[in-house]
Scaffold this active site. Structure first.
Site, PDB file in Angstrom:
ATOM      1  N   ASP A 132       3.348   2.835   6.799  1.00 17.02           N
ATOM      2  CA  ASP A 132       3.012   2.920   5.381  1.00 17.02           C
ATOM      3  C   ASP A 132       3.044   4.346   4.849  1.00 17.02           C
ATOM      4  O   ASP A 132       3.249   4.573   3.649  1.00 17.02           O
ATOM      5  CB  ASP A 132       1.626   2.322   5.133  1.00 17.02           C
ATOM      6  CG  ASP A 132       1.581   0.824   5.407  1.00 17.02           C
ATOM      7  OD1 ASP A 132       2.658   0.199   5.421  1.00 17.02           O
ATOM      8  OD2 ASP A 132       0.480   0.282   5.593  1.00 17.02           O
ATOM      9  N   ASP A 153      -3.218  -3.610   2.202  1.00 17.80           N
ATOM     10  CA  ASP A 153      -3.850  -4.649   3.016  1.00 17.80           C
ATOM     11  C   ASP A 153      -4.504  -3.934   4.189  1.00 17.80           C
ATOM     12  O   ASP A 153      -4.190  -4.163   5.331  1.00 17.80           O
ATOM     13  CB  ASP A 153      -2.847  -5.713   3.487  1.00 17.80           C
ATOM     14  CG  ASP A 153      -1.712  -5.132   4.317  1.00 17.80           C
ATOM     15  OD1 ASP A 153      -1.444  -3.907   4.214  1.00 17.80           O
ATOM     16  OD2 ASP A 153      -1.081  -5.893   5.090  1.00 17.80           O
ATOM     17  N   ASP A 168      -2.304   1.598   6.660  1.00 14.73           N
ATOM     18  CA  ASP A 168      -2.726   1.749   5.264  1.00 14.73           C
ATOM     19  C   ASP A 168      -3.808   2.826   5.160  1.00 14.73           C
ATOM     20  O   ASP A 168      -3.813   3.632   4.222  1.00 14.73           O
ATOM     21  CB  ASP A 168      -3.310   0.445   4.717  1.00 14.73           C
ATOM     22  CG  ASP A 168      -2.330  -0.704   4.766  1.00 14.73           C
ATOM     23  OD1 ASP A 168      -1.723  -1.016   3.732  1.00 14.73           O
ATOM     24  OD2 ASP A 168      -2.187  -1.301   5.839  1.00 14.73           O
TER      25      ASP A 168
END
Length: 344
Positions: A276, A36, A41
């Site tokens: 992440d 996302d 990310d």
């Protein structure tokens, strides 16, 4: 599904044992990355792109840190700065299965990448026509037992995929998730981590039905393994296009992370938490994990204050045979090196 790379191994009449390959022809680790795309990310994608012997078969996009349209744009921006627009990007689920939509605009910026738009960003015409869930199922089928799925978004795409094809998890080599929490310390609700709170039903479906080897980098774990700000300052000072891009998109979130406003958070003032990246780094190098627990897990769906909280069944009352690996510690020096390589 993957593209032939310029230095890939020549075809052979029959598969050869791994030990028979030369150093230049080692087997590639095959990845699907479900994102996302916000700042963290972007960091994890760049870490994967810089890793040796890795083939990214596709990047699937989901609602989460920002709107799905922004996620798609952001993913293409990251691939552009890394000169890897050859990697297929797929449009996934725009909203949760049942829950109300969440976003992390207050931290990552309304657009997910620090609100520093690029007028020359790639257009959405570069997206694949096939949708994310169908792409996941096709890639896994064509590479059965070889694909590692790294999930750093709400788990909506994965939940839909397993409902369409219950055999999907059995085709995966492994699943690495950034999400959930282990001590009921939330970052979105009092007891809930963002990715799980953003779609609790999806998280529950995935943790119930994915019986492939599963590894989870939880919120509290990533907080405790945060990296010194001195490392971050040096990391972002490199004279490269990638470092300049990362410094620009992360300026807003890092300023917030260092501010007095976040002093009550368990990360505040203690360092940089590339949430992440922990899941991605572990997927790329299993030896990164230096301590872990194996335990059955589920997700609370009905609680007034604890909806979306991950539940760890240390007493084994759930009678579940499948247990996940909960990451507890990592080799920080290896993690730092992966981050450094990502910005070269």
């Amino acid at each position: 599904m993957g593209r032939e790379l310029p230095h890939s191994c020549p075809p052979t009449a029959a598969p050869q044992p791994f030990s028979h390959f030369g150093a230049e022809c080692r087997m590639k680790k095959k990845l699907i990355i479900d994102v996302d795309t916000g700042v963290d990310d972007a960091q994890s994608i760049m870490v994967a792109l810089a890793a040796p012997d890795v083939e990214i078969l596709g990047i699937t996009c989901c609602h989460g840190n920002t709107s799905l349209e922004n996620v798609l744009k952001n993913t293409l921006r990251v691939l552009k700065v890394c000169n890897r627009l050859d990697i297929p990007v797929y449009k996934g689920c725009p909203k949760p299965l049942l829950a109300g939509k969440q976003n992390a605009g207050d931290f990552h910026g309304k657009d997910g990448l620090g609100d520093v738009p690029d007028p020359d960003a790639p257009g959405l015409d570069l997206l694949q026509e096939k949708r994310a869930v169908q792409a996941m199922l096709k890639i896994a089928k064509e590479n059965a037992g070889e694909v590692t799925l790294v999930a750093t978004a709400p788990l909506t795409n994965l939940a839909v995929a397993v409902q369409l094809d219950p055999s999907f998890p059995k085709k995966l080599k492994g699943l690495y998730i950034m999400g959930g929490n282990t001590e009921s310390r939330g970052n979105t609700t009092p007891c809930g981590e963002f990715n799980f709170v953003a779609d609790p039903e999806a998280a529950c479906i995935v943790l119930e039905r994915f019986t492939c080897p599963t590894y989870i980098a939880s919120w509290e774990f990533s907080c405790r393994r945060s990296l010194p700000w001195s490392f971050v300052d040096e990391w972002l000072s490199k004279d490269t296009e990638k470092a300049a891009f990362m410094k620009k998109i992360s300026s807003l979130s890092m300023t917030k992370a260092r501010s007095a406003e976040y002093q009550k958070e368990i990360t505040a003032g203690k360092g940089f938490n590339p949430c992440d990246v922990f899941a991605m780094a572990a997927a790329l190098d299993d030896s990164l994990i230096t301590d872990s627990d194996e335990v059955a897990v589920t997700v609370e769906l009905a609680g007034t204050h604890a909806r979306g909280m991950m539940v760890l069944d240390y007493m084994e009352l759930l009678k579940k045979s499948h247990k996940v690996v909960i990451m507890k510690n990592v080799d920080s020096e290896k993690l730092k090196q992966m981050l450094i390589n990502a910005l070269k």
